[in-house]
Design a protein around this motif. Sequence first.
Motif, short mmCIF file in Angstrom:
data_model
loop_
_atom_site.label_atom_id
_atom_site.label_comp_id
_atom_site.label_asym_id
_atom_site.label_seq_id
_atom_site.Cartn_x
_atom_site.Cartn_y
_atom_site.Cartn_z
N ALA A 32 1.75 -0.25 3.51
CA ALA A 32 1.66 -1.53 2.82
C ALA A 32 0.18 -1.83 2.58
CB ALA A 32 2.30 -2.64 3.63
N LEU A 33 -0.17 -2.14 1.33
CA LEU A 33 -1.56 -2.34 0.94
C LEU A 33 -1.76 -3.74 0.35
CD1 LEU A 33 -0.64 0.75 -0.48
CD2 LEU A 33 -3.09 0.94 -0.07
N HIS A 34 -2.99 -4.25 0.53
CA HIS A 34 -3.39 -5.52 -0.06
C HIS A 34 -4.79 -5.36 -0.63
CE1 HIS A 34 0.02 -7.58 1.82
NE2 HIS A 34 -0.24 -6.83 2.88
N GLY A 35 -5.01 -5.95 -1.80
CA GLY A 35 -6.31 -5.86 -2.42
C GLY A 35 -6.29 -6.44 -3.81
N PRO A 36 -7.34 -6.21 -4.60
CA PRO A 36 -7.35 -6.68 -5.99
C PRO A 36 -6.16 -6.12 -6.76
CG PRO A 36 -9.52 -5.90 -5.31
CD PRO A 36 -8.57 -5.51 -4.22
N ALA A 37 -5.51 -6.96 -7.54
CA ALA A 37 -4.28 -6.55 -8.23
C ALA A 37 -4.49 -5.30 -9.08
CB ALA A 37 -3.76 -7.70 -9.09
N ALA A 38 -5.63 -5.22 -9.76
CA ALA A 38 -5.85 -4.07 -10.65
C ALA A 38 -5.94 -2.76 -9.89
CB ALA A 38 -7.13 -4.29 -11.46
N SER A 39 -6.39 -2.81 -8.64
CA SER A 39 -6.57 -1.57 -7.87
C SER A 39 -5.27 -1.02 -7.33
CB SER A 39 -7.55 -1.81 -6.71
OG SER A 39 -6.92 -2.52 -5.65
N LEU A 40 -4.21 -1.84 -7.33
CA LEU A 40 -2.96 -1.45 -6.69
C LEU A 40 -1.89 -1.03 -7.69
CD1 LEU A 40 -2.78 -4.25 -3.98
CD2 LEU A 40 -3.57 -1.90 -3.69
N ARG A 41 -2.25 -0.82 -8.93
CA ARG A 41 -1.26 -0.45 -9.93
C ARG A 41 -0.82 1.00 -9.82
NH1 ARG A 41 -4.27 -3.50 -14.98
NH2 ARG A 41 -3.72 -5.64 -14.36
N ALA A 43 -0.41 4.44 -6.97
CA ALA A 43 -0.32 4.84 -5.56
C ALA A 43 -1.59 5.55 -5.13
CB ALA A 43 0.89 5.73 -5.35
N GLY A 44 -1.87 5.46 -3.85
CA GLY A 44 -2.98 6.20 -3.26
C GLY A 44 -2.54 7.60 -2.87
N ALA A 64 -0.25 -7.05 -3.69
CA ALA A 64 0.47 -6.30 -2.67
C ALA A 64 1.10 -5.05 -3.29
CB ALA A 64 1.57 -7.16 -2.04
N ALA A 65 1.10 -3.96 -2.53
CA ALA A 65 1.76 -2.72 -2.95
C ALA A 65 2.32 -2.02 -1.73
CB ALA A 65 0.79 -1.80 -3.69
N VAL A 66 3.37 -1.23 -1.95
CA VAL A 66 3.97 -0.46 -0.85
C VAL A 66 4.22 0.96 -1.32
CG1 VAL A 66 5.02 -2.41 0.35
CG2 VAL A 66 6.28 -1.30 -1.49
N GLU A 67 4.14 1.88 -0.38
CA GLU A 67 4.38 3.29 -0.65
C GLU A 67 5.23 3.87 0.46
OE1 GLU A 67 -0.21 3.81 -2.34
OE2 GLU A 67 0.48 4.99 -0.62
N PRO A 87 -6.51 3.29 -3.40
CA PRO A 87 -7.31 3.56 -4.60
C PRO A 87 -8.65 2.84 -4.66
CG PRO A 87 -5.03 2.96 -5.15
CD PRO A 87 -5.25 2.63 -3.72
N ASP A 88 -8.84 1.78 -3.86
CA ASP A 88 -10.03 0.93 -4.00
C ASP A 88 -10.62 0.66 -2.62
OD1 ASP A 88 -11.60 -1.65 -4.22
OD2 ASP A 88 -10.97 -1.47 -6.32
N PRO A 89 -11.93 0.77 -2.45
CA PRO A 89 -12.54 0.55 -1.13
C PRO A 89 -12.41 -0.87 -0.63
CG PRO A 89 -14.23 0.81 -2.82
CD PRO A 89 -12.93 1.20 -3.45
N ARG A 90 -12.00 -1.80 -1.48
CA ARG A 90 -11.82 -3.20 -1.05
C ARG A 90 -10.45 -3.44 -0.43
NH1 ARG A 90 -13.11 -5.78 -6.78
NH2 ARG A 90 -11.89 -3.91 -7.35
N ASP A 91 -9.54 -2.48 -0.54
CA ASP A 91 -8.17 -2.67 -0.06
C ASP A 91 -8.11 -2.67 1.47
OD1 ASP A 91 -7.44 -2.67 -2.69
OD2 ASP A 91 -6.67 -0.62 -2.70
#
Length: 204
Positions: A32-41, A43-44, A64-67, A87-91
């Motif tokens: 489960a990930l949290h961060g800027p919406a654009a960075s979570l579109r 998967a990592g 929010a995103a889940v994998e 995908p983003d170092p801010r997550d």
Amino acid sequence: LESHVGRRGGAQVSSPPVRTVGGPTTLLALVALHGPAASLRHAGSVDGAGLRWKLVRFAHSGAAAVEIWSASTSGLLQGASVTSTSPDPRDTQQIDVLAEEGVVGVGTSAAATGTSGPASVRLTTTSDTPSLVFAVGGASAAGHVHATGWLRTDGWALSPGPASWSVVTGQPTLQSGTVVTAPGPASGSGRWAMASVELVGDGS
């Protein structure tokens, strides 16, 4: 369940050591990930334990995103970590790694998202052998998950702030066509994303 470990952290998180006793084993990584919406579109990635990991399901809603990732092995794992990279170092993220014996692998999967209200995801099983359903969720803000018949495998919440959770059915399903609805927080979830997966038993 042979092994269950979890950890939360930043853009890259490595789990505590995963240990198995050998023999056919399916591993799940619930992220489960949290961060800027654009960075979570998108998967990592997940890797580790010398295994080939496959993305089973991905869902994204707002911040929010889940994998769900899976891997299989018949070897002995001792002290191997599994790493999730976002995908983003801010997550920020939570990873839960579960190793399950007595299964033939992954069956069906499902995903759901929402902008408000209670979070949940519905899956219809495909196997007539005993199966378990695992689910992971994330939300912009939420309380704890309390649902009869489900077990929390891990989860965390920052109040006020982002929340994540993972659950597993307390009892296996016994026939195909069973509708299994995995729960999230009952209220206050804001924008949320959930995914679930069926682990098909080997009949033993």
